[in-house]
Write a protein that holds these residues in place. Structure first.
Motif: not given
Length: 313
Positions: A16-36
């Motif tokens: 398969h063809r992928h973007w990123g010669r050295h691999g790739a990374a992403g940030l899954l950032l979670a946070a509670p809303d005002q109701a928790g």
């Protein structure tokens, strides 16, 4: 080593063809809303690019000199204008395609952070309720990983019964309890930086590749003199202080929080364990004390003996 030397297409062992010669990374950032309720930061890809219109965490090619955490944070800054200072990394999940990997860095913040589409690769940015994620047209890679990622949105907290752990190894701790406590906290600090790759079998935690737990070390008696003397980590009295924060390379700024018991150490450990009961995510107490085990389990925590922790140090 040059900036953006990871940009470019490559093929994995599956062809398969992928973007990123050295691999790739992403940030899954979670946070509670005002109701928790839990929300996650997602971006919609620009329509002209690969998988245009699809939603997923901010991410992209990893440069040769970057750690996975640094790469994920950089992408979140470049694509969504995220301030990394309130971000607390707590895990990494790897999607291995055979010679090419996409690594999702799991992180949390106390509340949704300001975000905006500041890259030509990003069409829209939104804090999406966890329950609504699957209603979006997701990037195929993220869609495949979401069931596992969803179970790991909250950090692991490990509360350490320092007296019990120190008493489990005959290293002369009884001659200098404060010094032994300092050594233990230093070692736990190193573990916090490197992360934990395996949890006790009794803990039904998600199978991610590496945890960067929140460590709370409870000291009592003569060992508490380490905290009085300004030992490493954050210290607090009965009831504890604030947790660790920051967004270092692999859990930097995640040094253990030191809590000095002003009375019974067992009572303080139970208070610490019950005090974070409202926070989602597994809580693990390290002790061999049977009565303390029962008390901690009664407030919803898992318990493991000192040998598990000592084997990791």
């Amino acid at each position: 080593m040059t900036v953006h030397d990871g940009n470019g297409w490559t093929r994995c062992g599956r062809g398969h063809r992928h973007w990123g010669r050295h691999g790739a990374a992403g940030l899954l950032l979670a946070a509670p809303d005002q109701a928790g309720r839990p929300t996650v930061l997602l971006q919609q890809r620009s329509w002209w690019g690969s998988y245009g219109g699809a939603w997923g965490p901010p991410g992209g090619a990893r440069d040769s000199h970057e750690s996975v955490v640094r790469a994920a944070l950089r992408e979140a800054i470049e694509e969504c204008a995220i301030d990394p200072r309130p971000v607390r990394v707590h895990g990494v999940l790897t999607d291995d395609h055979g010679g090419w990997t996409y690594q999702t860095v799991l992180a949390n913040a106390a509340a949704p952070l300001p975000a905006a589409a500041v890259s030509e690769e990003t069409s829209e940015v939104a804090w999406v309720p966890e329950a609504d994620v699957e209603r979006l047209p997701l990037h195929p890679g993220f869609a495949g990983q979401w069931p596992a990622l969803r179970t790991a949105l909250s950090p692991l907290t490990i509360i350490v019964d320092a007296a019990n752990v120190m008493g489990s190894r005959p290293d002369g701790w009884w001659r200098d309890r404060a010094g032994a406590a300092r050594r233990l906290v230093d070692q736990i600090g190193e573990l916090a930086l490197s992360g934990v790759t395996r949890l006790p079998e009794s803990v039904p935690a998600p199978a991610i590749d590496r945890w960067f737990p929140h460590f709370v070390v409870v000291l009592e008696g003569a060992a508490a003199a380490m905290a009085d003397a300004g030992g490493p980590g954050r210290s607090g009295g009965s009831g504890g202080g604030g947790g660790s924060g920051g967004s270092g390379d692999s859990g930097e700024d995640s040094q253990p929080r030191i809590v000095r018991a002003r009375g019974s150490g067992d009572d303080e450990i139970v208070r610490q364990t019950a005090g974070i009961a409202g926070i989602a995510g597994p809580r693990l107490v390290v002790t061999a004390d049977r009565e303390l085990r029962s008390r901690c389990e009664a407030v919803g925590a898992f318990v493991v003996g000192p040998r598990w922790l000592l084997d990791l140090l």
